[in-house]
Scaffold this motif. Structure first.
Motif, PDB file in Angstrom:
ATOM      1  N   VAL A 353       0.842  -1.206   0.000  1.00  0.00           N
ATOM      2  CA  VAL A 353       0.000   0.000   0.000  1.00  0.00           C
ATOM      3  C   VAL A 353       0.875   1.252   0.000  1.00  0.00           C
ATOM      4  O   VAL A 353       0.641   2.203  -0.753  1.00  0.00           O
ATOM      5  CB  VAL A 353      -0.968   0.002   1.202  1.00  0.00           C
ATOM      6  CG1 VAL A 353      -1.654   1.362   1.347  1.00  0.00           C
ATOM      7  CG2 VAL A 353      -2.016  -1.102   1.051  1.00  0.00           C
ATOM      8  N   ARG A 354       1.915   1.258   0.840  1.00  0.00           N
ATOM      9  CA  ARG A 354       2.816   2.427   0.887  1.00  0.00           C
ATOM     10  C   ARG A 354       3.531   2.626  -0.449  1.00  0.00           C
ATOM     11  O   ARG A 354       3.688   3.749  -0.920  1.00  0.00           O
ATOM     12  CB  ARG A 354       3.833   2.257   2.021  1.00  0.00           C
ATOM     13  CG  ARG A 354       3.254   2.460   3.406  1.00  0.00           C
ATOM     14  CD  ARG A 354       4.352   2.635   4.446  1.00  0.00           C
ATOM     15  NE  ARG A 354       5.200   1.455   4.556  1.00  0.00           N
ATOM     16  CZ  ARG A 354       4.968   0.440   5.396  1.00  0.00           C
ATOM     17  NH1 ARG A 354       3.884   0.463   6.183  1.00  0.00           N
ATOM     18  NH2 ARG A 354       5.793  -0.593   5.458  1.00  0.00           N
ATOM     19  N   LEU A 355       3.958   1.527  -1.079  1.00  0.00           N
ATOM     20  CA  LEU A 355       4.638   1.631  -2.368  1.00  0.00           C
ATOM     21  C   LEU A 355       3.707   2.191  -3.447  1.00  0.00           C
ATOM     22  O   LEU A 355       4.112   3.028  -4.260  1.00  0.00           O
ATOM     23  CB  LEU A 355       5.165   0.263  -2.802  1.00  0.00           C
ATOM     24  CG  LEU A 355       6.365  -0.298  -2.041  1.00  0.00           C
ATOM     25  CD1 LEU A 355       6.662  -1.721  -2.512  1.00  0.00           C
ATOM     26  CD2 LEU A 355       7.593   0.587  -2.227  1.00  0.00           C
ATOM     27  N   VAL A 356       2.463   1.717  -3.455  1.00  0.00           N
ATOM     28  CA  VAL A 356       1.493   2.192  -4.444  1.00  0.00           C
ATOM     29  C   VAL A 356       1.210   3.678  -4.233  1.00  0.00           C
ATOM     30  O   VAL A 356       1.177   4.469  -5.189  1.00  0.00           O
ATOM     31  CB  VAL A 356       0.182   1.376  -4.376  1.00  0.00           C
ATOM     32  CG1 VAL A 356      -0.914   2.038  -5.207  1.00  0.00           C
ATOM     33  CG2 VAL A 356       0.415  -0.050  -4.861  1.00  0.00           C
ATOM     34  N   GLU A 357       1.002   4.079  -2.985  1.00  0.00           N
ATOM     35  CA  GLU A 357       0.734   5.487  -2.693  1.00  0.00           C
ATOM     36  C   GLU A 357       1.913   6.365  -3.116  1.00  0.00           C
ATOM     37  O   GLU A 357       1.728   7.449  -3.687  1.00  0.00           O
ATOM     38  CB  GLU A 357       0.428   5.669  -1.211  1.00  0.00           C
ATOM     39  CG  GLU A 357      -0.918   5.083  -0.807  1.00  0.00           C
ATOM     40  CD  GLU A 357      -1.168   5.124   0.696  1.00  0.00           C
ATOM     41  OE1 GLU A 357      -2.344   5.073   1.108  1.00  0.00           O
ATOM     42  OE2 GLU A 357      -0.176   5.204   1.467  1.00  0.00           O
ATOM     43  N   ALA A 358       3.130   5.889  -2.848  1.00  0.00           N
ATOM     44  CA  ALA A 358       4.326   6.648  -3.229  1.00  0.00           C
ATOM     45  C   ALA A 358       4.453   6.746  -4.753  1.00  0.00           C
ATOM     46  O   ALA A 358       4.803   7.801  -5.296  1.00  0.00           O
ATOM     47  CB  ALA A 358       5.574   6.006  -2.631  1.00  0.00           C
ATOM     48  N   LYS A 359       4.173   5.645  -5.446  1.00  0.00           N
ATOM     49  CA  LYS A 359       4.253   5.639  -6.908  1.00  0.00           C
ATOM     50  C   LYS A 359       3.203   6.575  -7.506  1.00  0.00           C
ATOM     51  O   LYS A 359       3.480   7.303  -8.472  1.00  0.00           O
ATOM     52  CB  LYS A 359       4.064   4.215  -7.438  1.00  0.00           C
ATOM     53  CG  LYS A 359       4.210   4.084  -8.948  1.00  0.00           C
ATOM     54  CD  LYS A 359       5.621   4.377  -9.407  1.00  0.00           C
ATOM     55  CE  LYS A 359       5.795   4.170 -10.891  1.00  0.00           C
ATOM     56  NZ  LYS A 359       7.165   4.459 -11.361  1.00  0.00           N
ATOM     57  N   ALA A 360       2.000   6.555  -6.938  1.00  0.00           N
ATOM     58  CA  ALA A 360       0.941   7.445  -7.422  1.00  0.00           C
ATOM     59  C   ALA A 360       1.351   8.902  -7.256  1.00  0.00           C
ATOM     60  O   ALA A 360       1.157   9.729  -8.162  1.00  0.00           O
ATOM     61  CB  ALA A 360      -0.369   7.166  -6.679  1.00  0.00           C
ATOM     62  N   ALA A 361       1.930   9.228  -6.101  1.00  0.00           N
ATOM     63  CA  ALA A 361       2.389  10.598  -5.862  1.00  0.00           C
ATOM     64  C   ALA A 361       3.490  10.988  -6.846  1.00  0.00           C
ATOM     65  O   ALA A 361       3.525  12.116  -7.354  1.00  0.00           O
ATOM     66  CB  ALA A 361       2.884  10.736  -4.420  1.00  0.00           C
TER      67      ALA A 361
END
Length: 377
Positions: A353-361
């Motif tokens: 989840v943290r990786l996806v949120e970071a990638k989206a940002a």
């Protein structure tokens, strides 16, 4: 210019474009996703709350049923509160269409099989023109005009198309061209055949749907076959997945159909395996949890979740983020298709989840920087 992957190409049918409020439909505009509220429209607060949930799911246009004068009286407040255009759904009582147009509806959905005489339709056209409303002609196999049923003996593609063309003629005769058309049926074969025939006969935008498709699973399958096959053929400018489920689910399924065809992307596209005895973690439960926790992501991106190394590395090479099950509770994480690090079972979901949120940002920041650069030039 030839395509790199011609087997993925979809040649979209050319249609003219209309506006539904601020949303373009047809032409080269993106295929839009619609749904319909199921709260009593007279209860403006409950309806607005449901619209908010649909907006969070990404809906482009929302239809609201207006069966009573009390419903159209509430419509003014609903339209003001909504962030997307509102379509007023009208059956039987043409005066509800007149009231809905005055209340600010962006589009009036009328059914030629039950709206009444041509004179009544003329009044609806006048109200739409005066208020800047579009019109959707909604032909339905379950409510075809009596004379067409007598002529053809049963609902068939020819009957649906003839009904649509008869109503189009009335609009065109009065110089009204801001319309789109649907020829829906619960029978997938009937609906698809009718849409193909109509697509060849007119240049207006087409609204796709398999009506009364069923519950969440059965209705999703029927809608995916029907709507998906039409979109694949380049037919369709706006879609509504009709499910016996909450409207937010209709929106999610609609986007999944568009994402599967590469027509429009929103949020995380998950590639995951069905799982088997080789899996290094509980794939099914992990995917369910990740889909729930990543619903807030709107940035288009891809995530692969595979239980073992048979297909895991290959799928991860094609996705933004990937995880492949390994031994002893230790799994490989891929970033932009390249092996990057390991993660243990107990940390896996939170970590992804943290990786996806970071990638989206990261993707959003890059897009914003590009826009700033373009504006400077």
């Amino acid at each position: 210019m030839s395509s790199v992957r011609p087997w993925r190409d979809i040649v979209r049918r050319k249609s003219r474009q209309i506006m539904v409020g601020s949303v373009p439909v047809g032409g080269d505009a993106p295929v839009t996703v619609q749904t319909m509220t199921n709260t009593p429209t007279e209860d403006a607060r409950a309806t607005i709350d449901q619209i908010r949930r649909c907006e969070e799911a990404g809906v482009d246009i929302i239809r609201v049923s207006c069966p009573t004068a009390e419903a159209t009286a509430s419509l003014r407040e609903i339209v003001r509160a909504a962030n997307v255009p509102i379509v007023a759904d009208i059956h039987f009582h043409y005066k509800r269409a007149l009231e809905a147009a005055d209340a600010g509806a962006a589009c009036l959905r009328i059914n030629p099989g039950n709206i009444g005489s041509e004179d009544r339709v003329k009044e609806v056209i006048s109200a739409a023109r005066a208020n800047g409303c579009a019109i959707r002609i909604g032909v339905n196999a379950g409510s075809l005009e009596k004379d067409l049923l007598e002529k053809y003996g049963e609902p068939c593609p020819e009957a649906l198309v003839e009904s649509a063309l008869d109503h189009i003629r009335i609009l065109e005769d009065h110089g009204f061209r801001d319309y789109k058309v649907a020829v829906k049926a619960s029978d997938v074969f009937l609906a698809v055949a009718a849409y193909h025939a109509l697509a060849d006969a007119v240049d207006c935008p087409l609204h796709l749907g398999i009506t009364e498709a069923g519950g969440l699973i059965g209705g999703t399958v029927k809608s995916s076959i029907g709507i998906g096959s039409l979109l694949w053929a380049g037919i369709g400018d706006t879609i509504r997945v009709s499910l016996s489920a909450e409207p937010e689910e209709e929106v999610r399924v609609g986007y999944e159909i568009l994402k599967a065809l590469g027509i429009r992307n929103r949020g995380v596209r998950v590639v995951s395996c069905p799982s088997c005895a080789r899996q290094g973690f509980d794939v099914i439960r992990t995917v369910q949890t990740l889909e729930e926790r990543l619903q807030h992501i709107r940035t288009p991106m891809s995530l692969s979740v595979l239980g073992c190394v048979v297909n895991g590395p290959g799928e991860a090479r094609e996705t933004d983020i990937g995880i492949t099950g390994g031994g002893q509770g230790k799994h490989m994480v891929y970033l932009s298709g390249v092996t990057d690090h390991h993660v243990r079972d107990e940390d896996m979901v939170d970590h992804i989840v943290r990786l996806v949120e970071a990638k989206a940002a990261e993707i959003e920041a890059a897009a914003a920087a590009e826009q700033t650069l373009d504006a400077a030039e």
